[in-house]
Motif scaffolding. Sequence first.
Motif, PDB file in Angstrom:
ATOM      1  N   GLN A  98      76.900  33.014  38.089  1.00  0.00           N
ATOM      2  CA  GLN A  98      76.062  34.042  37.439  1.00  0.00           C
ATOM      3  C   GLN A  98      76.352  34.495  36.058  1.00  0.00           C
ATOM      4  OE1 GLN A  98      76.599  37.923  39.943  1.00  0.00           O
ATOM      5  NE2 GLN A  98      76.784  36.750  41.684  1.00  0.00           N
ATOM      6  N   CYS A  99      77.762  34.297  35.700  1.00  0.00           N
ATOM      7  CA  CYS A  99      78.014  34.240  34.146  1.00  0.00           C
ATOM      8  C   CYS A  99      77.144  33.217  33.443  1.00  0.00           C
ATOM      9  CB  CYS A  99      79.613  34.136  34.073  1.00  0.00           C
ATOM     10  SG  CYS A  99      80.182  34.316  32.452  1.00  0.00           S
ATOM     11  N   GLU A 100      77.021  32.006  33.858  1.00  0.00           N
ATOM     12  CA  GLU A 100      76.169  31.153  33.300  1.00  0.00           C
ATOM     13  C   GLU A 100      74.931  31.594  32.916  1.00  0.00           C
ATOM     14  OE1 GLU A 100      76.373  27.614  35.349  1.00  0.00           O
ATOM     15  OE2 GLU A 100      78.405  26.855  34.750  1.00  0.00           O
ATOM     16  N   GLY A 101      74.127  32.327  34.032  1.00  0.00           N
ATOM     17  CA  GLY A 101      72.767  32.744  33.896  1.00  0.00           C
ATOM     18  C   GLY A 101      72.936  34.052  32.861  1.00  0.00           C
ATOM     19  N   PHE A 102      73.940  34.700  33.038  1.00  0.00           N
ATOM     20  CA  PHE A 102      73.948  35.778  32.003  1.00  0.00           C
ATOM     21  C   PHE A 102      74.013  35.501  30.368  1.00  0.00           C
ATOM     22  CE2 PHE A 102      76.829  38.902  29.657  1.00  0.00           C
ATOM     23  CZ  PHE A 102      76.067  39.858  29.566  1.00  0.00           C
ATOM     24  N   LEU A 103      74.776  34.381  30.186  1.00  0.00           N
ATOM     25  CA  LEU A 103      75.009  33.885  28.854  1.00  0.00           C
ATOM     26  C   LEU A 103      73.937  33.101  28.361  1.00  0.00           C
ATOM     27  CD1 LEU A 103      78.890  32.893  28.802  1.00  0.00           C
ATOM     28  CD2 LEU A 103      77.818  35.080  28.185  1.00  0.00           C
ATOM     29  N   ARG A 104      73.048  32.461  29.224  1.00  0.00           N
ATOM     30  CA  ARG A 104      71.825  31.661  28.829  1.00  0.00           C
ATOM     31  C   ARG A 104      70.785  32.805  28.527  1.00  0.00           C
ATOM     32  NH1 ARG A 104      71.652  29.054  33.192  1.00  0.00           N
ATOM     33  NH2 ARG A 104      72.765  27.062  32.302  1.00  0.00           N
ATOM     34  N   ASN A 105      70.838  33.737  29.315  1.00  0.00           N
ATOM     35  CA  ASN A 105      69.725  34.778  28.981  1.00  0.00           C
ATOM     36  C   ASN A 105      69.990  35.672  27.842  1.00  0.00           C
ATOM     37  OD1 ASN A 105      68.056  33.892  31.329  1.00  0.00           O
ATOM     38  ND2 ASN A 105      69.040  35.322  32.621  1.00  0.00           N
ATOM     39  N   LEU A 106      71.302  36.039  27.737  1.00  0.00           N
ATOM     40  CA  LEU A 106      71.701  36.723  26.510  1.00  0.00           C
ATOM     41  C   LEU A 106      71.281  35.763  25.218  1.00  0.00           C
ATOM     42  CD1 LEU A 106      75.274  38.288  25.743  1.00  0.00           C
ATOM     43  CD2 LEU A 106      74.505  36.573  24.209  1.00  0.00           C
ATOM     44  N   GLY A 107      71.664  34.430  25.127  1.00  0.00           N
ATOM     45  CA  GLY A 107      71.226  33.604  23.953  1.00  0.00           C
ATOM     46  C   GLY A 107      69.777  33.747  23.829  1.00  0.00           C
ATOM     47  N   GLN A 108      69.186  33.757  24.972  1.00  0.00           N
ATOM     48  CA  GLN A 108      67.698  33.673  24.817  1.00  0.00           C
ATOM     49  C   GLN A 108      66.961  34.993  24.305  1.00  0.00           C
ATOM     50  OE1 GLN A 108      65.760  31.060  25.181  1.00  0.00           O
ATOM     51  NE2 GLN A 108      63.993  31.876  24.792  1.00  0.00           N
ATOM     52  N   ALA A 109      67.600  35.926  24.628  1.00  0.00           N
ATOM     53  CA  ALA A 109      67.385  37.173  24.072  1.00  0.00           C
ATOM     54  C   ALA A 109      67.304  37.328  22.535  1.00  0.00           C
ATOM     55  CB  ALA A 109      68.232  38.329  24.871  1.00  0.00           C
ATOM     56  N   LEU A 110      68.417  36.558  22.232  1.00  0.00           N
ATOM     57  CA  LEU A 110      68.496  36.541  20.576  1.00  0.00           C
ATOM     58  C   LEU A 110      67.489  35.937  20.037  1.00  0.00           C
ATOM     59  CD1 LEU A 110      72.261  36.395  20.368  1.00  0.00           C
ATOM     60  CD2 LEU A 110      70.733  38.365  20.440  1.00  0.00           C
ATOM     61  N   THR A 111      66.594  35.235  20.629  1.00  0.00           N
ATOM     62  CA  THR A 111      65.343  34.511  19.980  1.00  0.00           C
ATOM     63  C   THR A 111      64.246  35.201  19.814  1.00  0.00           C
ATOM     64  OG1 THR A 111      64.147  33.636  22.185  1.00  0.00           O
ATOM     65  CG2 THR A 111      66.064  32.296  21.212  1.00  0.00           C
ATOM     66  N   GLU A 112      64.255  36.408  20.402  1.00  0.00           N
ATOM     67  CA  GLU A 112      63.214  37.352  20.274  1.00  0.00           C
ATOM     68  C   GLU A 112      63.020  38.148  18.769  1.00  0.00           C
ATOM     69  OE1 GLU A 112      60.979  37.631  22.666  1.00  0.00           O
ATOM     70  OE2 GLU A 112      62.183  36.420  24.034  1.00  0.00           O
ATOM     71  N   PRO A 113      61.930  38.322  18.464  1.00  0.00           N
ATOM     72  CA  PRO A 113      61.667  38.781  16.906  1.00  0.00           C
ATOM     73  C   PRO A 113      62.446  40.117  16.690  1.00  0.00           C
ATOM     74  CG  PRO A 113      59.575  37.905  17.695  1.00  0.00           C
ATOM     75  CD  PRO A 113      60.830  37.927  19.155  1.00  0.00           C
ATOM     76  N   ASP A 114      62.366  40.995  17.874  1.00  0.00           N
ATOM     77  CA  ASP A 114      63.186  42.269  17.336  1.00  0.00           C
ATOM     78  C   ASP A 114      64.588  42.090  17.848  1.00  0.00           C
ATOM     79  OD1 ASP A 114      62.664  42.116  20.256  1.00  0.00           O
ATOM     80  OD2 ASP A 114      62.010  44.183  20.406  1.00  0.00           O
ATOM     81  N   ALA A 115      65.232  41.197  18.159  1.00  0.00           N
ATOM     82  CA  ALA A 115      66.693  40.959  18.755  1.00  0.00           C
ATOM     83  C   ALA A 115      67.503  41.680  17.710  1.00  0.00           C
ATOM     84  CB  ALA A 115      67.003  39.426  18.913  1.00  0.00           C
ATOM     85  N   LYS A 116      68.203  42.664  18.316  1.00  0.00           N
ATOM     86  CA  LYS A 116      69.102  43.693  17.725  1.00  0.00           C
ATOM     87  C   LYS A 116      70.541  43.339  18.168  1.00  0.00           C
ATOM     88  CE  LYS A 116      65.800  47.383  17.332  1.00  0.00           C
ATOM     89  NZ  LYS A 116      65.352  48.500  17.497  1.00  0.00           N
ATOM     90  N   GLY A 117      70.776  42.690  19.349  1.00  0.00           N
ATOM     91  CA  GLY A 117      72.263  42.445  19.725  1.00  0.00           C
ATOM     92  C   GLY A 117      72.989  41.630  19.078  1.00  0.00           C
ATOM     93  N   ALA A 174      66.503  28.483  19.695  1.00  0.00           N
ATOM     94  CA  ALA A 174      66.054  28.806  18.362  1.00  0.00           C
ATOM     95  C   ALA A 174      66.300  30.269  18.151  1.00  0.00           C
ATOM     96  CB  ALA A 174      64.559  28.595  18.278  1.00  0.00           C
ATOM     97  N   ARG A 175      67.583  30.879  18.059  1.00  0.00           N
ATOM     98  CA  ARG A 175      67.864  31.986  17.963  1.00  0.00           C
ATOM     99  C   ARG A 175      67.875  32.636  16.580  1.00  0.00           C
ATOM    100  NH1 ARG A 175      72.900  31.742  17.935  1.00  0.00           N
ATOM    101  NH2 ARG A 175      73.147  29.723  18.567  1.00  0.00           N
ATOM    102  N   ARG A 176      67.355  33.885  16.530  1.00  0.00           N
ATOM    103  CA  ARG A 176      67.404  34.723  15.334  1.00  0.00           C
ATOM    104  C   ARG A 176      68.622  35.371  14.901  1.00  0.00           C
ATOM    105  NH1 ARG A 176      62.077  35.872  13.772  1.00  0.00           N
ATOM    106  NH2 ARG A 176      60.398  34.982  15.159  1.00  0.00           N
ATOM    107  N   LYS A 177      69.542  35.479  15.927  1.00  0.00           N
ATOM    108  CA  LYS A 177      70.871  35.923  15.581  1.00  0.00           C
ATOM    109  C   LYS A 177      72.004  34.823  16.108  1.00  0.00           C
ATOM    110  CE  LYS A 177      69.844  40.079  14.431  1.00  0.00           C
ATOM    111  NZ  LYS A 177      70.268  41.036  13.508  1.00  0.00           N
ATOM    112  N   PRO A 178      73.115  34.771  15.425  1.00  0.00           N
ATOM    113  CA  PRO A 178      74.313  33.744  16.044  1.00  0.00           C
ATOM    114  C   PRO A 178      75.196  34.497  17.116  1.00  0.00           C
ATOM    115  CG  PRO A 178      74.885  35.395  13.938  1.00  0.00           C
ATOM    116  CD  PRO A 178      73.365  35.854  14.113  1.00  0.00           C
ATOM    117  N   ILE A 179      75.818  33.226  17.721  1.00  0.00           N
ATOM    118  CA  ILE A 179      76.642  34.032  18.571  1.00  0.00           C
ATOM    119  C   ILE A 179      78.066  33.740  18.189  1.00  0.00           C
ATOM    120  CG2 ILE A 179      77.487  33.286  20.858  1.00  0.00           C
ATOM    121  CD1 ILE A 179      74.852  33.044  21.987  1.00  0.00           C
TER     122      ILE A 179
END
Length: 407
Positions: free
Chosen positions: A388-407, A140-145
Amino acid sequence: MVFCPDGLDQDSAVTRTPTTREWLDRLVAFDTTSRNSNLDLIEDVRDWLKGRGIESWLAHNPERTKANLFATLPAHDGSTQGGIVLSGHTDVVPVDGQTWDSDPFKLMERDGNLYGRGTCDMKGFIATALAMVPEFQTQARRKPIHLAFSYDEEIGCMGAPTMLAEFADRGIRPDGCVVGEPTSMQVVVAHKGINVFHCKVHGRAAHSSLTPMGSNAIEYAARLICHIRDLADAYKANGPFDKFYDVPYTTMTTNLIQGGIALNTIPDLCEFSYEFRNLPDMKPVEIQATVKRYVAEYLLPRMQAEYPDARIDIVDGGAAPGLDASEEAAITQLARALTQDRQIRKVAYGTEAGLFQALNIPTVVCGPGSINNAHRPNEYVPLEQLAQCEGFLRNLGQALTEPDAKG
């Protein structure tokens, strides 16, 4: 070509969820050496994305033999604005003259590593990004990838500009970009610019017994090459310097040369190519101006005193701007948070990251594999790095679900 594992028909292959390893097997099998077309790979990826409801657009080269692909996985509300670009190049360097222990275009596992041309540079990152697409679609990302896959990076970052040139017209304004070149999943915040030039020195042919009748193109080319070396030595001695680079100053070097037709003939033509790799805060046009000034004020007058029609032609052979990411940028902070990597790393090799930064898209470089394994026979990427890259991208996507996601 559509990848179709045993036991699956083509339609199932388009819509199924390949693993990172399966994607890498699939991508390596396409011989996308820069001299070849990459369309089979690009169209295969496009068709698979379409099967998952994701539309792509392509930006072709003028001959329409190669293409970049750009696709957007919208935010949960359908928004396509902002977000993060995952960028990679699809072309690879040749295997000509290299001795491999296995077929370079067939993925092979040995001792926890996956071998094949492009596994490290940089189909491993692309494979991981594609394997993560179905998971991205559930977030449920607030930002696209966004996915940005280019052609002809290996011959001077020639392909990506045709894609980036369309961003403004298409209203694409990402908040940040991760270029997945091999960094051992460590964050690289800067790299040098690359600038290539081709020089043709035109003199006058004569029999070598009548030396004063000619104008020796090789000898004048040699003078210019030595001047380029003198400039390189001055940068090495006097800087400017940046201690965070493995080679902490701007470098200049001549790497190709040809000229002459016979031992007893004064050559009327000598061609050579040179490059310089500048620190990002140095202006390439000013560096090249020192070369042109030497030609105009010293070298050419001497040649034309011997032969009035002598000339020296220097043409651009391609350039990629340097990268100098801000530590304050949201994408830099996010990448550091996800990798727990706080060390400042700057590299001498070039990437497409500077092209994104030139469009005011904050960018970092971070991807699986080591640059030390790129371009070499038996190129490989460790399975651990892909995980490691899978984990990085998974967490990157998850970070974009946060209300203040700016990335």
